[in-house]
Design a protein around this motif. Sequence first.
Motif, PDB file in Angstrom:
ATOM      1  N   LEU A 106       0.793  -1.047  -0.277  1.00  0.00           N
ATOM      2  CA  LEU A 106      -0.001  -0.006   0.116  1.00  0.00           C
ATOM      3  C   LEU A 106       0.628   1.179  -0.101  1.00  0.00           C
ATOM      4  CD1 LEU A 106      -2.672   1.137   0.230  1.00  0.00           C
ATOM      5  CD2 LEU A 106      -2.698   0.955   2.476  1.00  0.00           C
ATOM      6  N   SER A 107       1.896   1.190   0.665  1.00  0.00           N
ATOM      7  CA  SER A 107       2.938   2.452   1.082  1.00  0.00           C
ATOM      8  C   SER A 107       3.462   2.717  -0.450  1.00  0.00           C
ATOM      9  CB  SER A 107       3.733   2.142   1.970  1.00  0.00           C
ATOM     10  OG  SER A 107       4.526   1.219   1.697  1.00  0.00           O
ATOM     11  N   ARG A 108       3.685   1.939  -1.456  1.00  0.00           N
ATOM     12  CA  ARG A 108       4.307   2.224  -2.629  1.00  0.00           C
ATOM     13  C   ARG A 108       3.568   1.951  -3.922  1.00  0.00           C
ATOM     14  NH1 ARG A 108       9.880  -1.128  -2.273  1.00  0.00           N
ATOM     15  NH2 ARG A 108      10.338   0.104  -3.972  1.00  0.00           N
ATOM     16  N   GLY A 110       1.686   4.257  -5.675  1.00  0.00           N
ATOM     17  CA  GLY A 110       1.999   5.227  -6.468  1.00  0.00           C
ATOM     18  C   GLY A 110       3.235   4.875  -7.484  1.00  0.00           C
ATOM     19  N   GLU A 111       4.247   4.432  -6.689  1.00  0.00           N
ATOM     20  CA  GLU A 111       5.673   4.048  -7.459  1.00  0.00           C
ATOM     21  C   GLU A 111       5.378   2.715  -8.126  1.00  0.00           C
ATOM     22  OE1 GLU A 111       9.864   2.435  -6.158  1.00  0.00           O
ATOM     23  OE2 GLU A 111       8.398   2.902  -4.387  1.00  0.00           O
ATOM     24  N   GLY A 112       4.545   1.752  -7.433  1.00  0.00           N
ATOM     25  CA  GLY A 112       4.752   0.571  -8.394  1.00  0.00           C
ATOM     26  C   GLY A 112       3.584   0.624  -9.680  1.00  0.00           C
ATOM     27  N   ILE A 113       2.595   1.567  -9.475  1.00  0.00           N
ATOM     28  CA  ILE A 113       1.946   1.726 -10.731  1.00  0.00           C
ATOM     29  C   ILE A 113       2.715   2.551 -11.937  1.00  0.00           C
ATOM     30  CG2 ILE A 113      -0.107   3.280 -11.942  1.00  0.00           C
ATOM     31  CD1 ILE A 113      -1.530   2.165  -9.288  1.00  0.00           C
ATOM     32  N   GLY A 114       3.591   3.287 -11.374  1.00  0.00           N
ATOM     33  CA  GLY A 114       4.648   4.002 -12.301  1.00  0.00           C
ATOM     34  C   GLY A 114       5.433   3.037 -12.966  1.00  0.00           C
ATOM     35  N   TYR A 115       6.103   1.887 -12.349  1.00  0.00           N
ATOM     36  CA  TYR A 115       6.559   1.090 -13.054  1.00  0.00           C
ATOM     37  C   TYR A 115       5.842   0.046 -13.902  1.00  0.00           C
ATOM     38  CZ  TYR A 115      10.341   1.503  -9.606  1.00  0.00           C
ATOM     39  OH  TYR A 115      11.422   2.400  -8.868  1.00  0.00           O
ATOM     40  N   LYS A 281      13.148   7.007 -11.360  1.00  0.00           N
ATOM     41  CA  LYS A 281      13.282   7.747 -10.152  1.00  0.00           C
ATOM     42  C   LYS A 281      11.905   8.252  -9.557  1.00  0.00           C
ATOM     43  CE  LYS A 281      17.367   9.035 -10.332  1.00  0.00           C
ATOM     44  NZ  LYS A 281      18.522   9.105  -9.194  1.00  0.00           N
ATOM     45  N   SER A 282      10.649   7.372  -9.796  1.00  0.00           N
ATOM     46  CA  SER A 282       9.328   7.763  -9.276  1.00  0.00           C
ATOM     47  C   SER A 282       9.356   7.375  -7.881  1.00  0.00           C
ATOM     48  CB  SER A 282       8.316   7.077 -10.022  1.00  0.00           C
ATOM     49  OG  SER A 282       8.722   5.709  -9.842  1.00  0.00           O
ATOM     50  N   LYS A 283      10.229   6.649  -7.344  1.00  0.00           N
ATOM     51  CA  LYS A 283      10.304   6.375  -5.797  1.00  0.00           C
ATOM     52  C   LYS A 283      10.462   7.552  -5.068  1.00  0.00           C
ATOM     53  CE  LYS A 283      12.673   3.617  -2.271  1.00  0.00           C
ATOM     54  NZ  LYS A 283      13.378   2.337  -1.915  1.00  0.00           N
ATOM     55  N   SER A 284      11.087   8.512  -5.450  1.00  0.00           N
ATOM     56  CA  SER A 284      11.524   9.740  -4.864  1.00  0.00           C
ATOM     57  C   SER A 284      10.276  10.665  -4.693  1.00  0.00           C
ATOM     58  CB  SER A 284      12.610  10.454  -5.363  1.00  0.00           C
ATOM     59  OG  SER A 284      12.453  10.823  -6.630  1.00  0.00           O
ATOM     60  N   PHE A 285       9.209  10.406  -5.518  1.00  0.00           N
ATOM     61  CA  PHE A 285       8.119  11.344  -5.493  1.00  0.00           C
ATOM     62  C   PHE A 285       6.706  10.879  -5.663  1.00  0.00           C
ATOM     63  CE2 PHE A 285       9.448  11.187 -10.034  1.00  0.00           C
ATOM     64  CZ  PHE A 285       8.430  10.980 -10.503  1.00  0.00           C
ATOM     65  N   MET A 286       6.526   9.792  -6.427  1.00  0.00           N
ATOM     66  CA  MET A 286       5.107   9.411  -6.629  1.00  0.00           C
ATOM     67  C   MET A 286       4.342   9.232  -5.477  1.00  0.00           C
ATOM     68  SD  MET A 286       3.337   8.990  -9.089  1.00  0.00           S
ATOM     69  CE  MET A 286       4.258   8.481 -10.637  1.00  0.00           C
ATOM     70  N   LYS A 293       1.032  18.879  -7.405  1.00  0.00           N
ATOM     71  CA  LYS A 293       2.529  19.196  -7.784  1.00  0.00           C
ATOM     72  C   LYS A 293       3.118  18.295  -8.790  1.00  0.00           C
ATOM     73  CE  LYS A 293       3.169  21.069  -3.073  1.00  0.00           C
ATOM     74  NZ  LYS A 293       3.939  21.399  -1.606  1.00  0.00           N
ATOM     75  N   ILE A 294       2.992  17.204  -8.673  1.00  0.00           N
ATOM     76  CA  ILE A 294       3.446  16.178  -9.650  1.00  0.00           C
ATOM     77  C   ILE A 294       2.797  16.690 -11.167  1.00  0.00           C
ATOM     78  CG2 ILE A 294       4.003  13.895 -10.297  1.00  0.00           C
ATOM     79  CD1 ILE A 294       3.789  13.169  -7.554  1.00  0.00           C
ATOM     80  N   CYS A 295       1.467  16.816 -10.929  1.00  0.00           N
ATOM     81  CA  CYS A 295       0.583  17.031 -12.295  1.00  0.00           C
ATOM     82  C   CYS A 295       1.281  18.584 -12.885  1.00  0.00           C
ATOM     83  CB  CYS A 295      -0.682  17.204 -11.964  1.00  0.00           C
ATOM     84  SG  CYS A 295      -1.721  17.416 -13.512  1.00  0.00           S
ATOM     85  N   THR A 296       1.723  19.422 -12.151  1.00  0.00           N
ATOM     86  CA  THR A 296       2.079  20.826 -12.418  1.00  0.00           C
ATOM     87  C   THR A 296       3.454  20.502 -13.230  1.00  0.00           C
ATOM     88  OG1 THR A 296       0.900  21.862 -10.625  1.00  0.00           O
ATOM     89  CG2 THR A 296       2.687  23.146 -11.675  1.00  0.00           C
ATOM     90  N   ALA A 297       4.430  19.774 -12.546  1.00  0.00           N
ATOM     91  CA  ALA A 297       5.461  19.509 -13.132  1.00  0.00           C
ATOM     92  C   ALA A 297       5.464  18.776 -14.548  1.00  0.00           C
ATOM     93  CB  ALA A 297       6.622  18.751 -12.124  1.00  0.00           C
ATOM     94  N   SER A 298       4.634  18.069 -14.802  1.00  0.00           N
ATOM     95  CA  SER A 298       4.471  17.362 -15.858  1.00  0.00           C
ATOM     96  C   SER A 298       3.843  18.025 -16.919  1.00  0.00           C
ATOM     97  CB  SER A 298       3.509  16.115 -15.590  1.00  0.00           C
ATOM     98  OG  SER A 298       3.042  15.445 -16.632  1.00  0.00           O
ATOM     99  N   THR A 299       2.810  18.961 -16.404  1.00  0.00           N
ATOM    100  CA  THR A 299       2.263  19.778 -17.357  1.00  0.00           C
ATOM    101  C   THR A 299       3.391  20.791 -18.017  1.00  0.00           C
ATOM    102  OG1 THR A 299       0.077  19.752 -16.294  1.00  0.00           O
ATOM    103  CG2 THR A 299       0.587  21.607 -17.688  1.00  0.00           C
TER     104      THR A 299
END
Length: 413
Positions: A106-108, A110-115, A281-286, A293-299
């Motif tokens: 559960l704690s990871r 977002g990171e896992g979905i990123g992978y 690198k998603s572990k550090s932010f996802m 904030k992540i969406c803003t950087a991606s945009t």
Amino acid sequence: MVGQGLNSGTSVFIARMGGSTAFAGVLAAVFSAAAAAARIVCGPLVDRAGRLRVMVGGAALLLAGTLVPAVSSNDAVFVVCRIVQGVGFSAATTASATAAADVLPLSRLGEGIGYYGLGQALAMSVGPALALFLVNTDPAANLYLGLAVIAALGLVLAALCRYERNPSRLPATAAYRRLYEERRELEHDEARGGHGGAGPCAARVTDNRQARGAAPEPSARGLGRFFELSALPGALPMVVLSPAFGFGIFFVGLYGTSLGVVNPGLFYTLSALSMIAVRLKSKSFMDRVAPLKICTASTACGLAGFLLLLMAGSSDLAYYAAGILYGVCLGVSMPLNQSVAVKNTPAERWGAANALYLLASDVGIGVSSIVWGLVNDAAGFPATICCVMGCILAAWVVAWFSYPSTRRDRKKA
């Protein structure tokens, strides 16, 4: 890769066989319609019949629909095969997206979905390039033979997804394991007391479900029977943003060719590399940074990338740099929106949630293949790119209103 390769390679194959552009467009629409319609069924089916069955069934349909056109060029056969491809693609991707969320701690999440999403993003970059290579070999039917080999590999890998038979091997906080243990507790409670699920174990299970935001007894009605509407905070930004990715899939290579870029395909290679880098690198932010904030950087990366495309002119360097920024935007925004959709949804309905998210992506990309073509014919690539940038900015606005964390922040303020 098979789905994206079929989308980009079929029109070229039809042209090489002497078919019309109109028929190629019909085939693209048939695939999109079949895929969208199948999402309606696949979401609840994944939740009820299990991930493995739907994934294997979808992979088998995709393999069959890809292999048949290699031996038959009949127009009616092509239409049927595109329907089969669309249904198989929807079933396999809905089930695999749900399986990926099932097995993650559960704690990871977002990171896992990123992978997991790295596979989706790479397919959108590598699939079209591979398909164009295959369809330009002799014979052109190598397109379907080559993609059928990849589809067969997908079927084998899908058959190896066996975690549903032994949930105890999953991480302790994985959603599928938690649901399995809750069912075991309820069965144990019933066996001991015969209270029909009303004993102490059942009460504890109810408390756990309420603590993580799940309804005690899910009983969806209407549209909610097929889609999990609580996934809309992730699906809505995606349906607005995905036309930008549709432009990348269908038109960036053509745009590079029109500019006289030496190697337009390098755009996809560089975007794939940047996607890999940002996912690693998603572990550090996802899971640690607020989604908006992540969406803003991606945009910002997306807007900068398409601005470079707009200003590229005869500069190959600007065109290639745009590919890097495009890859970052694609590599972050897809798993971000999917994780928002999943985290906002009870685990019991993740299949329906992923169906809604993927339908949003399918619709956005499918519609853009028509709209961008019309806009480009009427006003040219610069106007089309400006419209694409408008979609990226509009997606950020939608995310600002729809992301759950954003609403909480506004209430606190």
